[in-house]
Write a protein that holds these residues in place. Structure first.
Motif, PDB file in Angstrom:
ATOM      1  N   LEU A 165       2.835   2.993  -1.181  1.00  0.00           N
ATOM      2  CA  LEU A 165       1.434   2.723  -1.492  1.00  0.00           C
ATOM      3  C   LEU A 165       1.189   2.756  -2.999  1.00  0.00           C
ATOM      4  CD1 LEU A 165      -0.317   4.881   1.270  1.00  0.00           C
ATOM      5  CD2 LEU A 165       0.320   2.462   1.352  1.00  0.00           C
ATOM      6  N   GLU A 166       1.805   3.718  -3.664  1.00  0.00           N
ATOM      7  CA  GLU A 166       1.650   3.811  -5.118  1.00  0.00           C
ATOM      8  C   GLU A 166       2.202   2.563  -5.803  1.00  0.00           C
ATOM      9  OE1 GLU A 166       0.051   5.964  -6.899  1.00  0.00           O
ATOM     10  OE2 GLU A 166      -0.498   7.209  -5.162  1.00  0.00           O
ATOM     11  N   LYS A 185       4.292   7.466   0.718  1.00  0.00           N
ATOM     12  CA  LYS A 185       3.287   7.388  -0.342  1.00  0.00           C
ATOM     13  C   LYS A 185       3.780   6.575  -1.534  1.00  0.00           C
ATOM     14  CE  LYS A 185       0.558  10.000   2.017  1.00  0.00           C
ATOM     15  NZ  LYS A 185      -0.618   9.401   2.696  1.00  0.00           N
ATOM     16  N   SER A 198       2.271  -0.372  -4.606  1.00  0.00           N
ATOM     17  CA  SER A 198       1.310  -1.443  -4.355  1.00  0.00           C
ATOM     18  C   SER A 198       0.145  -1.368  -5.330  1.00  0.00           C
ATOM     19  CB  SER A 198       0.794  -1.361  -2.920  1.00  0.00           C
ATOM     20  OG  SER A 198      -0.193  -2.333  -2.673  1.00  0.00           O
ATOM     21  N   TYR A 199      -0.350  -0.152  -5.547  1.00  0.00           N
ATOM     22  CA  TYR A 199      -1.457   0.019  -6.488  1.00  0.00           C
ATOM     23  C   TYR A 199      -1.032  -0.333  -7.909  1.00  0.00           C
ATOM     24  CZ  TYR A 199      -3.739   2.567  -2.682  1.00  0.00           C
ATOM     25  OH  TYR A 199      -4.304   2.923  -1.499  1.00  0.00           O
ATOM     26  N   GLU A 238      -6.262  -4.714  -0.077  1.00  0.00           N
ATOM     27  CA  GLU A 238      -5.022  -5.506  -0.012  1.00  0.00           C
ATOM     28  C   GLU A 238      -3.843  -4.637   0.402  1.00  0.00           C
ATOM     29  OE1 GLU A 238      -5.199  -9.092  -3.221  1.00  0.00           O
ATOM     30  OE2 GLU A 238      -5.244  -7.070  -4.071  1.00  0.00           O
ATOM     31  N   THR A 239      -3.813  -3.422  -0.107  1.00  0.00           N
ATOM     32  CA  THR A 239      -2.731  -2.497   0.236  1.00  0.00           C
ATOM     33  C   THR A 239      -2.763  -2.161   1.722  1.00  0.00           C
ATOM     34  OG1 THR A 239      -2.744  -1.529  -1.986  1.00  0.00           O
ATOM     35  CG2 THR A 239      -1.756  -0.220  -0.221  1.00  0.00           C
ATOM     36  N   GLN A 262      -6.276   8.664   3.735  1.00  0.00           N
ATOM     37  CA  GLN A 262      -6.042   8.703   2.298  1.00  0.00           C
ATOM     38  C   GLN A 262      -6.927   9.700   1.556  1.00  0.00           C
ATOM     39  OE1 GLN A 262      -3.456   6.684   1.037  1.00  0.00           O
ATOM     40  NE2 GLN A 262      -3.232   6.449   3.266  1.00  0.00           N
ATOM     41  N   LYS A 321      -2.580  -4.416  -6.661  1.00  0.00           N
ATOM     42  CA  LYS A 321      -3.269  -4.666  -5.391  1.00  0.00           C
ATOM     43  C   LYS A 321      -4.393  -3.646  -5.189  1.00  0.00           C
ATOM     44  CE  LYS A 321       0.471  -6.836  -2.717  1.00  0.00           C
ATOM     45  NZ  LYS A 321       1.472  -6.893  -3.777  1.00  0.00           N
ATOM     46  N   SER A 322      -5.495  -4.104  -4.631  1.00  0.00           N
ATOM     47  CA  SER A 322      -6.618  -3.217  -4.342  1.00  0.00           C
ATOM     48  C   SER A 322      -6.304  -2.386  -3.102  1.00  0.00           C
ATOM     49  CB  SER A 322      -7.888  -4.037  -4.110  1.00  0.00           C
ATOM     50  OG  SER A 322      -7.755  -4.834  -2.936  1.00  0.00           O
ATOM     51  N   LYS A 323      -7.184  -1.443  -2.796  1.00  0.00           N
ATOM     52  CA  LYS A 323      -6.983  -0.607  -1.608  1.00  0.00           C
ATOM     53  C   LYS A 323      -7.037  -1.454  -0.337  1.00  0.00           C
ATOM     54  CE  LYS A 323      -8.595   3.784  -3.486  1.00  0.00           C
ATOM     55  NZ  LYS A 323      -9.543   4.921  -3.327  1.00  0.00           N
TER      56      LYS A 323
END
Length: 232
Positions: A125-126, A122, A128-129, A137-138, A40, A133-135
């Motif tokens: 992941l975005e 990606k 999720s953020y 948790e993601t 990342q 959610k934190s990094k």
């Protein structure tokens, strides 16, 4: 042949499997967050970190084994500290084997995990953020479930690679029966004394184990790819 099989000692194989299991477990815990970070980050130091973690692939085992042996010995600050403070010797015992194996097998855990994380969409992941959610948790709830092939490859190949180690474990652990004499070292000793019958048997067992491990990786990844193809 029957007499040879009766004299077969399984302790070296059990030690190899024990070493591989402990090493794989430790490397998984260490490599998971680190490989996630490397996948990342956009830091300019990323290539340096990647090169360091990949060094065991290109370094001769004798070179790596020598420096690990020196670092863990009583002649180094690390080895001296552990022996004087805790009374623990880090060389020529199972603890030393584990430490050496963790260094030697690190890239075989790191690289599949990092590649798996980098292959994730990606946008997923975005999302999720954005959902809060934190990094961490993601990574656990979103990334890990989507890199099962890479995860399985990392675990199995690391385990198999550790089982087959020779140069590094011989230099750091020696050949102490029941403690550091793993299967690869036992084969070497059989060849030294020209006991080729036992060397053949031990080697054949290692070949079968390695084949089954790799076969399981390809079967698992093949089934997973078919599932993904069906979903698509």
């Amino acid at each position: 042949m029957i007499e040879i099989l009766k004299s077969l000692e399984f302790t070296p194989f059990l030690l190899s499997f024990k070493l591989a299991f402990v090493t794989t477990l430790i490397l998984f815990v260490i490599s998971l967050p680190f490989s996630w970070y490397l996948s990342q980050t956009k830091s300019k130091f990323k290539p340096i970190f990647e090169a360091i973690t990949a060094l065991p692939i290109v370094l001769p085992p004798s070179v790596l084994g020598f420096y690990i042996l020196w670092a863990l010995s009583i002649n180094s600050p690390i080895g001296a500290f552990f022996e004087e403070t805790f009374g623990i010797k880090l060389v020529f015992n199972f603890t030393g084997l584990v430490i050496a194996s963790c260094f030697y097998s690190l890239p075989f855990m790191m690289q599949p995990l990092q590649s798996g994380f980098e292959s994730i969409n990606k946008n997923m992941l975005e999302a999720s953020y954005i959902s809060g959610k934190s990094k961490l948790e993601t990574m656990i709830r979103v990334a890990l479930p989507n890199i099962k092939p890479a995860l399985m490859t990392a675990i199995i190949v690391t385990f198999a690679h550790t089982v087959g180690e020779f140069g590094v474990v011989l230099m750091v652990g020696g050949s102490i029966p029941g403690d550091t004499k793993v299967a690869s070292v036992a084969i070497y000793e059989f060849v030294e004394i020209m006991d080729y019958s036992m060397a053949h048997i031990y080697s054949a067992i290692m070949v079968i184990i390695s084949f089954l491990v790799l076969l399981s990786v390809y079967i698992f990844n093949g089934k997973n790819n078919k599932k993904l193809g069906g979903v698509a």
